[in-house]
Design a protein around this motif. Structure first.
Motif, PDB file in Angstrom:
ATOM      1  N   ASN A 232      -4.971 -15.084   5.431  1.00 40.06           N
ATOM      2  CA  ASN A 232      -5.625 -14.407   4.313  1.00 40.06           C
ATOM      3  C   ASN A 232      -4.969 -13.044   4.083  1.00 40.06           C
ATOM      4  O   ASN A 232      -5.306 -12.064   4.746  1.00 40.06           O
ATOM      5  CB  ASN A 232      -7.114 -14.252   4.587  1.00 40.06           C
ATOM      6  CG  ASN A 232      -7.850 -13.609   3.413  1.00 40.06           C
ATOM      7  OD1 ASN A 232      -7.257 -13.309   2.378  1.00 40.06           O
ATOM      8  ND2 ASN A 232      -9.145 -13.402   3.582  1.00 40.06           N
ATOM      9  N   GLU A 235      -7.214  -9.895   2.743  1.00 39.50           N
ATOM     10  CA  GLU A 235      -8.033  -9.105   3.662  1.00 39.50           C
ATOM     11  C   GLU A 235      -7.382  -7.747   3.924  1.00 39.50           C
ATOM     12  O   GLU A 235      -6.213  -7.659   4.312  1.00 39.50           O
ATOM     13  CB  GLU A 235      -8.219  -9.859   4.975  1.00 39.50           C
ATOM     14  CG  GLU A 235      -9.201  -9.207   5.928  1.00 39.50           C
ATOM     15  CD  GLU A 235      -9.480 -10.061   7.148  1.00 39.50           C
ATOM     16  OE1 GLU A 235     -10.255  -9.619   8.009  1.00 39.50           O
ATOM     17  OE2 GLU A 235      -8.905 -11.170   7.237  1.00 39.50           O
ATOM     18  N   GLY A 236      -8.137  -6.685   3.666  1.00 43.02           N
ATOM     19  CA  GLY A 236      -7.625  -5.332   3.872  1.00 43.02           C
ATOM     20  C   GLY A 236      -6.828  -4.772   2.721  1.00 43.02           C
ATOM     21  O   GLY A 236      -6.377  -3.614   2.772  1.00 43.02           O
ATOM     22  N   GLN A 237      -6.643  -5.566   1.658  1.00 42.31           N
ATOM     23  CA  GLN A 237      -5.889  -5.105   0.490  1.00 42.31           C
ATOM     24  C   GLN A 237      -6.842  -4.744  -0.648  1.00 42.31           C
ATOM     25  O   GLN A 237      -7.972  -5.254  -0.718  1.00 42.31           O
ATOM     26  CB  GLN A 237      -4.918  -6.183   0.016  1.00 42.31           C
ATOM     27  CG  GLN A 237      -3.927  -6.633   1.079  1.00 42.31           C
ATOM     28  CD  GLN A 237      -2.991  -5.524   1.519  1.00 42.31           C
ATOM     29  OE1 GLN A 237      -2.675  -4.626   0.755  1.00 42.31           O
ATOM     30  NE2 GLN A 237      -2.546  -5.597   2.771  1.00 42.31           N
ATOM     31  N   ALA A 238      -6.370  -3.907  -1.552  1.00 46.68           N
ATOM     32  CA  ALA A 238      -7.215  -3.431  -2.649  1.00 46.68           C
ATOM     33  C   ALA A 238      -7.200  -4.338  -3.860  1.00 46.68           C
ATOM     34  O   ALA A 238      -8.078  -4.240  -4.722  1.00 46.68           O
ATOM     35  CB  ALA A 238      -6.778  -2.017  -3.067  1.00 46.68           C
ATOM     36  N   ASP A 242      -1.614  -6.437  -4.489  1.00 42.23           N
ATOM     37  CA  ASP A 242      -1.296  -5.946  -3.143  1.00 42.23           C
ATOM     38  C   ASP A 242      -1.216  -7.098  -2.141  1.00 42.23           C
ATOM     39  O   ASP A 242      -0.381  -7.087  -1.229  1.00 42.23           O
ATOM     40  CB  ASP A 242      -2.352  -4.942  -2.681  1.00 42.23           C
ATOM     41  CG  ASP A 242      -2.300  -3.629  -3.443  1.00 42.23           C
ATOM     42  OD1 ASP A 242      -1.269  -3.360  -4.089  1.00 42.23           O
ATOM     43  OD2 ASP A 242      -3.304  -2.886  -3.405  1.00 42.23           O
ATOM     44  N   ALA A 243      -2.083  -8.102  -2.302  1.00 43.10           N
ATOM     45  CA  ALA A 243      -2.075  -9.251  -1.387  1.00 43.10           C
ATOM     46  C   ALA A 243      -0.782 -10.038  -1.521  1.00 43.10           C
ATOM     47  O   ALA A 243      -0.167 -10.425  -0.514  1.00 43.10           O
ATOM     48  CB  ALA A 243      -3.271 -10.149  -1.679  1.00 43.10           C
ATOM     49  N   ALA A 246       1.934  -8.100   0.026  1.00 42.39           N
ATOM     50  CA  ALA A 246       1.838  -8.152   1.493  1.00 42.39           C
ATOM     51  C   ALA A 246       2.398  -9.465   2.024  1.00 42.39           C
ATOM     52  O   ALA A 246       3.062  -9.491   3.069  1.00 42.39           O
ATOM     53  CB  ALA A 246       0.382  -7.980   1.927  1.00 42.39           C
TER      54      ALA A 246
END
Length: 264
Positions: A232, A235-238, A242-243, A246
């Motif tokens: 995932n 998770e932790g992205q805005a 961004d995902a 990443a």
């Protein structure tokens, strides 16, 4: 100019990992292009993650052409690969007609088909002779998952590893210019990748392939069942952008896939 086959071949030669995600609509595709994802796969997985079917077999050429055209409008700079759905390439004549629609209506750069037996090799040759770029798909082939005995790592049963080695060389010789390997042992995937001149993209095959692909809905954690080989990245992205960025960074750096995302 966007991503081309020459771009992808150069990445393989230089050892730069290729990034690929599935895309089904213009909005997601546009974000993936902004995130510098190299390739977008308009997968017949849309039958499951978009339409809610239990497998990919109900998907039609009409479905694929519609979604491929949307992706093309959203991400004209990405290399776009479109799945040929179940029984749309059972004969050379069918395959040529299906590919024509996917390229004319769907604006595909490349079509993808599953399998490496003699009939599929004939189709790859025929498409290649018409200057249609082909991506082959070996290992776990979702269109024939029932015959395979369910979703499993392919290449462990008697004769499977040698068959996969032979089929990988055969699809390349027939004219395929890219290969997707799905759910095969990581060592076998590494061996096949090293043996081929064409880019090899892995899913559930470990880190040694030339690139990685994930179903985008798995990669952002919204699928009801996330497979072991996914992660995932939202998770932790805005944001979704961004995902996707990443994911790209994790693939290029070698951080993804890890040991937990493959089988021996």
């Amino acid at each position: 100019m966007g991503i081309t086959l020459t771009t992808l071949q150069k990445k393989k030669a230089e050892g730069t990992r290729i990034t690929m995600l599935t895309a089904y609509d213009a909005s997601f595709a546009g974000l993936m292009q902004q995130a510098d994802i190299d390739c977008l796969l308009v997968g017949d997985s849309l039958g499951m993650v978009v339409a809610g079917h239990v497998n990919t077999t109900p998907v039609s050429v009409d479905d694929m052409a519609y979604h491929a055209a949307a992706v093309a409008r959203g991400a004209p700079g990405c290399w776009r690969i479109v799945d040929m759905p179940f029984m749309s390439y059972a004969t050379v004549k069918q395959a040529l007609a299906s590919a024509q629609r996917l390229m004319q209506e769907g604006q595909a750069n490349m079509v993808k088909l599953e399998g490496g037996h003699s009939s599929q090799l004939d189709v790859i040759r025929a498409l290649s002779e018409q200057n249609i770029a082909v991506c082959a798909h070996l290992g776990l082939t979702p269109q024939t998952v029932d015959k395979l005995g369910g979703y499993r790592t392919v290449g462990k049963r008697d004769g499977e590893a040698e068959q996969l080695r032979e089929q990988a060389l055969a699809v390349q010789a027939a004219g395929a210019e890219m290969l997707v390997l799905e759910c095969i042992p990581r060592g076998l995937a590494a061996e096949i990748t090293a043996a081929l001149d064409i880019p090899v993209i892995g899913i559930g095959c470990g880190p040694a392939t030339d690139g990685q692909v994930l179903v985008s809905y798995d990669a952002i954690g919204i699928s009801p069942h996330i497979p072991y080989f996914s992660h995932n990245f939202l998770e932790g992205q805005a944001s979704l952008l961004d995902a996707f960025a990443a994911y790209r960074e994790a693939v290029i750096s070698g951080a993804f896939p890890g040991d937990e995302h493959a089988r021996d």
